[in-house]
Design an enzyme around this catalytic site. Sequence first.
Site, PDB file in Angstrom:
ATOM      1  N   THR A  38       2.542  49.142 -23.533  1.00  0.00           N
ATOM      2  CA  THR A  38       1.368  48.863 -24.367  1.00  0.00           C
ATOM      3  C   THR A  38       0.326  49.977 -24.397  1.00  0.00           C
ATOM      4  O   THR A  38      -0.295  50.221 -25.422  1.00  0.00           O
ATOM      5  CB  THR A  38       0.667  47.567 -23.904  1.00  0.00           C
ATOM      6  OG1 THR A  38       0.361  47.672 -22.504  1.00  0.00           O
ATOM      7  CG2 THR A  38       1.548  46.348 -24.146  1.00  0.00           C
ATOM      8  N   TYR A  52      11.722  37.326  -9.260  1.00  0.00           N
ATOM      9  CA  TYR A  52      11.749  38.767  -9.003  1.00  0.00           C
ATOM     10  C   TYR A  52      12.884  39.128  -8.045  1.00  0.00           C
ATOM     11  O   TYR A  52      13.628  40.090  -8.277  1.00  0.00           O
ATOM     12  CB  TYR A  52      10.404  39.200  -8.421  1.00  0.00           C
ATOM     13  CG  TYR A  52      10.237  40.686  -8.250  1.00  0.00           C
ATOM     14  CD1 TYR A  52      10.023  41.515  -9.348  1.00  0.00           C
ATOM     15  CD2 TYR A  52      10.274  41.270  -6.981  1.00  0.00           C
ATOM     16  CE1 TYR A  52       9.853  42.883  -9.190  1.00  0.00           C
ATOM     17  CE2 TYR A  52      10.108  42.643  -6.820  1.00  0.00           C
ATOM     18  CZ  TYR A  52       9.896  43.437  -7.921  1.00  0.00           C
ATOM     19  OH  TYR A  52       9.726  44.798  -7.761  1.00  0.00           O
ATOM     20  N   SER A  78      16.169  38.976  -9.826  1.00  0.00           N
ATOM     21  CA  SER A  78      16.365  40.091 -10.753  1.00  0.00           C
ATOM     22  C   SER A  78      16.743  41.365 -10.010  1.00  0.00           C
ATOM     23  O   SER A  78      17.609  42.125 -10.457  1.00  0.00           O
ATOM     24  CB  SER A  78      15.099  40.320 -11.598  1.00  0.00           C
ATOM     25  OG  SER A  78      14.043  40.883 -10.838  1.00  0.00           O
TER      26      SER A  78
END
Length: 245
Positions: free
Chosen positions: A39, A154, A157
């Site tokens: 972003t 988390y 993953s």
Amino acid sequence: MMNLTGKKIFVTGGSRGIGAGIVKKLSDLGAQVAFTYSTNEAKAQELLKSLKGDGHLCFQLDISNTEAVENTVAQLYSQWTQVDGVVNNAGITKDQLLLRMKTEDFTQVIQTNLTGAFAVTKAFSKHMLKARKGSFVNISSVIGSTGNAGQTNYAASKGGLESFTKSVALELASRGIRANCIAPGYIKSDMTDALTEDQLKAMTEKIPLQRAGEPSEIASAVAFLLSDEASYITGQTLHVNGGMY
């Protein structure tokens, strides 16, 4: 000293924290670097301008969007004729105790941290197989090995990423392509800067070296695995955590 002159390397999530440390280190060692940001374009452009050497690139990318990943890789290859290394660093956390965790928070972390790495690896593999060379370095975490309360998404993953990397290493080794993981422990970041003195003390007491690591220390390990000096290393996870695991 390691030398990456002539190598072209792609880094996801490279605009801040560990990612920015990796990008800087690779450019310092002579590589041309392309990195992604999610972003903050201003921060990414600031980093891009600070890098040593010429020909560096940056791309805005939502790593969880497989189609966007494919488009970015195609765009990169329209500007570079080769990519020698890929660092799957982009990742997010959405911490919560299991019984309070929303399904979308579990799914989003898996989609970004694991499926994102899958999409990037698959897209680059097509090109590296033709070139018969390349190196993937995936940024895991000590949490992938130890687990952590409040981080089931988390931990899943990162544990998955390490197993994924081992399988990729076995599939691509015959074409001269390597795949390894770096598993950082507690590393200085915006997150650790926000900790109180008591929290910081409690954290460092768990670490035999009695301190948090620096992003540059992760970056040095990444650079080694991308270099020709690591040419016989594949399918491994290198833990960089001050001895805590």
